[in-house]
Design a protein around this motif. Structure first.
Motif, PDB file in Angstrom:
ATOM      1  N   ALA A   1       0.840  -1.197   0.000  1.00  0.00           N
ATOM      2  CA  ALA A   1       0.000   0.000   0.000  1.00  0.00           C
ATOM      3  C   ALA A   1       0.874   1.245   0.000  1.00  0.00           C
ATOM      4  O   ALA A   1       2.010   1.215   0.481  1.00  0.00           O
ATOM      5  CB  ALA A   1      -0.927  -0.002   1.210  1.00  0.00           C
ATOM      6  N   PRO A   2       0.356   2.356  -0.503  1.00  0.00           N
ATOM      7  CA  PRO A   2       1.155   3.592  -0.538  1.00  0.00           C
ATOM      8  C   PRO A   2       1.174   4.323   0.795  1.00  0.00           C
ATOM      9  O   PRO A   2       1.787   5.378   0.909  1.00  0.00           O
ATOM     10  CB  PRO A   2       0.436   4.426  -1.608  1.00  0.00           C
ATOM     11  N   GLY A   3       0.514   3.783   1.814  1.00  0.00           N
ATOM     12  CA  GLY A   3       0.427   4.454   3.104  1.00  0.00           C
ATOM     13  C   GLY A   3      -1.007   4.819   3.428  1.00  0.00           C
ATOM     14  O   GLY A   3      -1.834   5.024   2.538  1.00  0.00           O
ATOM     15  N   GLY A   4      -1.327   4.853   4.737  1.00  0.00           N
ATOM     16  CA  GLY A   4      -2.685   5.183   5.134  1.00  0.00           C
ATOM     17  C   GLY A   4      -3.586   3.970   5.098  1.00  0.00           C
ATOM     18  O   GLY A   4      -3.143   2.824   5.173  1.00  0.00           O
ATOM     19  N   PRO A   5      -4.888   4.165   4.966  1.00  0.00           N
ATOM     20  CA  PRO A   5      -5.819   3.037   4.987  1.00  0.00           C
ATOM     21  C   PRO A   5      -5.664   2.142   3.766  1.00  0.00           C
ATOM     22  O   PRO A   5      -5.406   2.607   2.653  1.00  0.00           O
ATOM     23  CB  PRO A   5      -7.193   3.711   5.022  1.00  0.00           C
ATOM     24  N   ALA A   6      -5.815   0.828   4.000  1.00  0.00           N
ATOM     25  CA  ALA A   6      -5.728  -0.156   2.922  1.00  0.00           C
ATOM     26  C   ALA A   6      -6.764  -1.238   3.191  1.00  0.00           C
ATOM     27  O   ALA A   6      -7.175  -1.456   4.337  1.00  0.00           O
ATOM     28  CB  ALA A   6      -4.324  -0.752   2.852  1.00  0.00           C
ATOM     29  N   TRP A   7      -7.176  -1.933   2.120  1.00  0.00           N
ATOM     30  CA  TRP A   7      -8.159  -2.986   2.312  1.00  0.00           C
ATOM     31  C   TRP A   7      -8.108  -3.989   1.179  1.00  0.00           C
ATOM     32  O   TRP A   7      -7.591  -3.700   0.092  1.00  0.00           O
ATOM     33  CB  TRP A   7      -9.568  -2.414   2.467  1.00  0.00           C
ATOM     34  N   VAL A   8      -8.618  -5.190   1.470  1.00  0.00           N
ATOM     35  CA  VAL A   8      -8.747  -6.244   0.474  1.00  0.00           C
ATOM     36  C   VAL A   8     -10.099  -6.921   0.683  1.00  0.00           C
ATOM     37  O   VAL A   8     -10.715  -6.794   1.747  1.00  0.00           O
ATOM     38  CB  VAL A   8      -7.623  -7.303   0.585  1.00  0.00           C
ATOM     39  N   GLU A   9     -10.559  -7.627  -0.330  1.00  0.00           N
ATOM     40  CA  GLU A   9     -11.757  -8.434  -0.196  1.00  0.00           C
ATOM     41  C   GLU A   9     -11.581  -9.715  -0.997  1.00  0.00           C
ATOM     42  O   GLU A   9     -10.851  -9.753  -1.988  1.00  0.00           O
ATOM     43  CB  GLU A   9     -13.006  -7.670  -0.659  1.00  0.00           C
ATOM     44  N   PHE A  10     -12.269 -10.770  -0.524  1.00  0.00           N
ATOM     45  CA  PHE A  10     -12.158 -12.072  -1.177  1.00  0.00           C
ATOM     46  C   PHE A  10     -13.359 -12.914  -0.761  1.00  0.00           C
ATOM     47  O   PHE A  10     -14.048 -12.614   0.225  1.00  0.00           O
ATOM     48  CB  PHE A  10     -10.845 -12.770  -0.785  1.00  0.00           C
ATOM     49  N   ASP A  11     -13.612 -13.979  -1.512  1.00  0.00           N
ATOM     50  CA  ASP A  11     -14.710 -14.883  -1.198  1.00  0.00           C
ATOM     51  C   ASP A  11     -14.445 -15.583   0.134  1.00  0.00           C
ATOM     52  O   ASP A  11     -13.300 -15.953   0.440  1.00  0.00           O
ATOM     53  CB  ASP A  11     -14.883 -15.926  -2.293  1.00  0.00           C
ATOM     54  N   ALA A  12     -15.498 -15.758   0.920  1.00  0.00           N
ATOM     55  CA  ALA A  12     -15.378 -16.458   2.198  1.00  0.00           C
ATOM     56  C   ALA A  12     -14.830 -17.864   1.970  1.00  0.00           C
ATOM     57  O   ALA A  12     -15.358 -18.599   1.129  1.00  0.00           O
ATOM     58  CB  ALA A  12     -16.733 -16.519   2.887  1.00  0.00           C
ATOM     59  N   PRO A  13     -13.765 -18.248   2.694  1.00  0.00           N
ATOM     60  CA  PRO A  13     -13.144 -19.566   2.434  1.00  0.00           C
ATOM     61  C   PRO A  13     -14.065 -20.739   2.729  1.00  0.00           C
ATOM     62  O   PRO A  13     -14.190 -21.650   1.927  1.00  0.00           O
ATOM     63  CB  PRO A  13     -11.919 -19.572   3.355  1.00  0.00           C
TER      64      PRO A  13
END
Length: 666
Positions: free
Chosen positions: A308-320
């Motif tokens: 990430a470039p700094g600050g808030p970051a996030w990801v999303e993916f299908d529930a395993p």
């Protein structure tokens, strides 16, 4: 022509020499670079943290205390240890030495709220490096309204003393003791009989326990919305790491520093999609690793994403897969990696499974031959340690006319979650005991195997010599299934040849005893493994308890730290992990640390068992064994010595017993 040809040949030779010199220089630089990277990783090796109690999946009464015992070890002294619950910091214990201890033993008293919860322990060393334990699941079971210690019951027409004892989960002999005027005669209708009150019973009720009014259950973890930042989610890394920012900072500043840890991780699940949000605090990370763990088995690396470039970051993916899952992210640089806090979510059973799931084993009924009033059993799935049914040691299976009352139990006592066995068959073993005439009798053991074509939720028999238990096996899906088991897979080859080696050169013990202490404790453990299965990692065991998990199928070594300098037996073993499956343990690499030259004598004068028996008002007390262990800090140093002594004796309730003396090293 000859002069020009000579110049060309000279140029070719010169270029060749320069190329060779450049290759040598690059090779030397590469060796130096790799050596610097290895030294940096050893220097910034994070603490190892392992929790010795409670066990993952334990159930306790909501509002009661649970002791959380953890040990943090590391090459760099530990300055503080933290207890986290459900993603929030609960308590911090600071070192009493400014520079910290090489070993930090922490003991927390945790009040468990109602509902399922996730806890973990993290440690911070003097360099600011963070290490944390694997997440553990704890269930706070709701307490029913308390009732009086004794209540009065009016005998109905045709009702016997045995009928009343069965209805109130007690014994006929106890009712005779509480009502001496009855003698050996059956009480006539209309007689008022005193019976023990039960916690779940309300005043005025005489037979079946009352139903508890509806209550609002705790919201499942991950159901609260998490605000996502106004930036695009991080993308998975498909080919090679991406270096964040430009190369100038990495050249000007030391390139082998570990990254700053991510903070403020929050998890949310919505429409079978998991979203993780955190704050990026690092400038030198080249990726983020996303980790997932259930209540058992080794963690799994499920994704590597761009920095990430700094600050808030996030990801999303299908529930395993359905159930309770914990997640954390690690910032990774050439100098090491640092974890975020751990957050968890509950995945709805309706969500599709994208990672191998588990089986649900539901105990339906029990039939017992013979004149038994109550019973209890011990069950084991796939060779795991036996668990009691019902789980509460003070509860029993009430038996009337040969039928055991199981349907009214709490789900945590009759529903179990078991990882899907690799061989396609579920093995269940155990034994049962029955009470008749105030004394327990062994009813015999049982063994059964359920192939995959029987995992359809239909009732199947689990047969003992004089009893039968009805069980149903099906893919995991019940929302109230909270007890989870890992299992040993005998088809998974065990690691071999565990061995130690010292790390670094020995400092002068006389000039710098603390540095010598750290050098002596620091070891590199190596092992071999020649299997072909796909692994998620390896788990290291110290003296029979899980010590550390290392990730990756190709890893064959790990840095470890001895828990003592003197007077302790050290036994290293390694197991291979493939998801929730674990191989048998390797052979031991064992030795005994040298004897200490100074001792302190500790005397335990007396110990009192206030009440010791299996069940409420169950009669005579049991044979008990007492154990003791001591750790001391003397003169600003902490040599964690431990000693134990064992005192087996027949005990009686409410009596003081004199204890032997034990001798432990300082």
């Amino acid at each position: 022509m000859k002069k020009r040809r000579g110049c060309v040949e000279c140029s070719i030779i010169t270029v060749s020499v320069l190329v060779v010199l450049a290759c040598v220089a690059l090779s030397a630089f590469a060796l130096w670079y790799l050596r610097q990277q290895e030294q940096a990783r050893e220097e910034f090796d994070p603490p190892t943290v392992f929790v010795t109690e409670p066990a993952s999946g334990v159930s306790v009464h909501a509002g009661s205390y649970v002791f959380v015992s953890a040990t943090a070890l590391g090459r760099t002294p530990i300055t503080r240890v933290e207890l986290w619950l459900d993603g929030g910091l609960v308590e911090t214990q600071e070192s009493d030495l400014p520079n910290g201890w090489p070993q930090f033993d922490a003991l927390f008293e945790l009040v468990v709220p109602e509902g399922p919860h996730m806890l973990f322990v993290r440690a911070v060393n003097a360099e600011g490096m963070i290490g944390q334990s694997l997440p553990l699941g704890v269930l706070g079971e709701a307490l029913l309204l308390p009732g009086p210690a004794f209540i009065e019951v009016t005998v109905a027409e045709g009702e016997t003393l045995a009928d009343i004892a069965s209805a109130y989960e007690t014994d006929r002999e106890i009712l005779q003791e509480l009502n001496p005027d009855l003698g050996d005669q059956e009480p006539p209708a209309g007689t008022v009989v005193t019976v023990p009150g039960r916690p779940e019973m309300e005043e005025g009720e005489q037979t079946a326990p009352p139903s508890v009014g509806p209550s609002v259950p705790p919201a499942p973890p991950g159901s609260s919305p998490v605000p996502m930042p106004d930036v695009p989610p991080l993308k998975p890394i498909k080919a090679g790491p991406t270096i964040v920012g430009i190369l100038v900072p990495a050249v000007v500043l030391p390139p082998f520093l570990p990254p700053a840890p991510p903070t403020g991780l929050q998890a949310q699940v919505e429409n079978c999609t998991v979203r993780l949000r955190w704050n990026d605090n690092a400038w030198n990370e080249f990726r983020y690793d996303v980790w997932m763990a259930g209540l058992t088995g080794s963690p799994r690396l499920i994704a590597s994403v761009q920095p990430a470039p700094g600050g808030p970051a996030w990801v999303e993916f299908d529930a395993p897969h359905p159930g309770f899952l914990s997640f954390w992210v690690e910032a990774v640089s050439f100098g090491g990696q640092q974890p975020s806090n751990t957050s968890w979510v509950y995945i709805d059973p309706e969500c599709p499974t994208t990672v191998a799931s588990q089986l649900e084993v539901d105990v339906l009924d029990m039939t017992i031959g013979g004149a038994y009033e109550r019973a209890y059993c011990y069950l084991s799935f796939e060779g795991t340690p036996h668990v009691r049914m019902p789980a509460d040691d003070s509860k029993f299976i009430q038996v009337q006319s040969g039928q055991g009352d199981i349907a009214t139990w709490a789900a945590s006592s009759r529903n179990f979650a078991v990882p899907i066995p690799a061989d396609g068959s579920l093995d269940v073993t155990g034994e049962c005991w029955g009470w008749s005439g105030g004394a327990p009798n062994e009813l015999g053991s049982f063994t059964s195997r359920y192939a995959s074509d029987t995992w359809d939720g239909a009732r199947r028999p689990l047969e003992g010599p004089s009893y039968e238990i009805g069980v149903a096996v099906q893919p995991l899906g019940a929302t109230d299934t909270l007890v989870t088991y890992g299992y040993e897979d005998p088809t998974l080859p065990r690691p071999s040849k565990p061995r130690e080696e010292k790390v670094g050169s020995e400092p002068s013990r006389g000039q710098d005893p603390m540095a010598w202490d750290q050098w002596f404790r620091a070891r590199r453990l190596r092992w071999d493994w020649t299997g072909t299965q796909q692994l998620t990692g390896f788990t290291i065991f110290l003296n029979g308890s899980p010590y550390k998990t290392v990730y990756g199928a190709g890893v064959r070594q790990a840095l470890v730290t001895l828990p003592a300098v003197y007077d302790q037996r050290i036994r290293w073993q390694v197991a291979a992990d493939a998801g929730d499956a674990r191989s048998p343990l390797s052979e031991e690499f064992a030795y005994t640390l040298p004897k200490a030259q100074a001792y302190v004598r500790v005397k335990f004068d007396r110990i009192k068992w206030v009440y010791t028996c299996d069940g409420w008002l169950c009669g005579d007390c049991s044979t008990c064994e007492a154990y003791g262990a001591v750790a001391l800090g003397i003169g600003g140093r902490r040599d964690h010595g431990s000693g134990s002594s064992r005192w087996p004796t027949d005990v009686e309730c409410g009596i003081w017993y004199e204890m032997s003396r034990i001798v432990v090293p300082d």
